[in-house]
Motif scaffolding. Sequence first.
Motif, PDB file in Angstrom:
ATOM      1  N   LYS A  81      -2.782 -10.206 -23.257  1.00 29.18           N
ATOM      2  CA  LYS A  81      -3.531  -9.327 -22.824  1.00 29.18           C
ATOM      3  C   LYS A  81      -3.201  -8.086 -23.929  1.00 29.18           C
ATOM      4  O   LYS A  81      -4.033  -7.435 -24.489  1.00 29.18           O
ATOM      5  N   GLN A  82      -1.867  -7.744 -23.782  1.00 32.27           N
ATOM      6  CA  GLN A  82      -1.293  -6.516 -24.291  1.00 32.27           C
ATOM      7  C   GLN A  82      -1.348  -6.653 -25.941  1.00 32.27           C
ATOM      8  O   GLN A  82      -1.849  -5.632 -26.645  1.00 32.27           O
ATOM      9  N   ARG A  83      -1.106  -7.840 -26.275  1.00 28.73           N
ATOM     10  CA  ARG A  83      -1.170  -8.193 -27.871  1.00 28.73           C
ATOM     11  C   ARG A  83      -2.775  -7.816 -28.351  1.00 28.73           C
ATOM     12  O   ARG A  83      -2.951  -7.181 -29.476  1.00 28.73           O
ATOM     13  N   ARG A  84      -3.673  -8.428 -27.615  1.00 29.90           N
ATOM     14  CA  ARG A  84      -4.992  -8.268 -27.931  1.00 29.90           C
ATOM     15  C   ARG A  84      -5.526  -6.741 -27.885  1.00 29.90           C
ATOM     16  O   ARG A  84      -6.147  -6.264 -28.698  1.00 29.90           O
ATOM     17  N   LEU A  85      -5.200  -6.030 -26.737  1.00 27.57           N
ATOM     18  CA  LEU A  85      -5.475  -4.711 -26.825  1.00 27.57           C
ATOM     19  C   LEU A  85      -4.891  -3.750 -27.937  1.00 27.57           C
ATOM     20  O   LEU A  85      -5.417  -2.889 -28.519  1.00 27.57           O
ATOM     21  N   LYS A 130      -6.678  -1.495 -30.705  1.00 25.83           N
ATOM     22  CA  LYS A 130      -6.374  -0.117 -31.250  1.00 25.83           C
ATOM     23  C   LYS A 130      -6.152   0.130 -32.490  1.00 25.83           C
ATOM     24  O   LYS A 130      -6.528   1.140 -33.270  1.00 25.83           O
ATOM     25  N   GLN A 131      -5.434  -0.948 -33.036  1.00 26.56           N
ATOM     26  CA  GLN A 131      -5.112  -0.857 -34.423  1.00 26.56           C
ATOM     27  C   GLN A 131      -6.432  -0.678 -35.434  1.00 26.56           C
ATOM     28  O   GLN A 131      -6.592  -0.176 -36.175  1.00 26.56           O
ATOM     29  N   ARG A 132      -7.201  -1.400 -35.078  1.00 27.86           N
ATOM     30  CA  ARG A 132      -8.139  -1.936 -35.627  1.00 27.86           C
ATOM     31  C   ARG A 132      -9.271  -0.604 -35.819  1.00 27.86           C
ATOM     32  O   ARG A 132      -9.999  -0.149 -36.738  1.00 27.86           O
ATOM     33  N   GLY A 133      -9.125  -0.199 -34.508  1.00 24.76           N
ATOM     34  CA  GLY A 133     -10.055   1.136 -34.063  1.00 24.76           C
ATOM     35  C   GLY A 133      -9.633   2.220 -35.044  1.00 24.76           C
ATOM     36  O   GLY A 133     -10.387   3.227 -35.450  1.00 24.76           O
ATOM     37  N   ALA A 134      -8.157   2.270 -34.928  1.00 22.29           N
ATOM     38  CA  ALA A 134      -7.855   3.302 -35.777  1.00 22.29           C
ATOM     39  C   ALA A 134      -7.661   3.232 -37.430  1.00 22.29           C
ATOM     40  O   ALA A 134      -8.120   4.405 -37.854  1.00 22.29           O
ATOM     41  N   THR A 135      -7.895   2.287 -37.790  1.00 24.93           N
ATOM     42  CA  THR A 135      -8.229   1.885 -39.064  1.00 24.93           C
ATOM     43  C   THR A 135      -9.534   2.329 -39.555  1.00 24.93           C
ATOM     44  O   THR A 135     -10.021   3.138 -40.465  1.00 24.93           O
TER      45      THR A 135
END
Length: 140
Positions: A115-119, A123-128
């Motif tokens: 779950k933590q890795r997915r979130l 977040k990384q994709r959203g920041a990009t």
Amino acid sequence: MIRINQQLELADDELEWQFMRASGPGGQHVNKTSTAVQLVLDIRGSSLPDWLKQRLLSKADHRITQSGKILIKCQQSRSQEQNREQALAQLIQLLAAASVQQKKRTATKPTFGSKQRRLAQKKQRGATKALRQGKPQLDY
């Protein structure tokens, strides 16, 4: 006795063989010899276990008729004996596939780490994507 798997056997006298002339190319040989084979097995009248009979009758297969019979026609070979062997192999394959019991699926939940890795990935994709929204900075 025909062995289907280690637990199942089928008596030879339960099978009904019909021989006919094959269709298709082959010249005069095709017109005068009965090499095509049709294998008929009455599911309800067989010595198969009841659970296997029910599974076969509910199976959506073009070789199983509404009246509860398995019809397998084989005419690939020029030899009647080879056609018999192929039809019998198809019957054994059909019965063996129907006798396999599906494993019961146990419901599982994702782990805390997954779950933590997915979130973190989200977040990384959203920041990009957020970086793409801003206007470019011009340096003079």
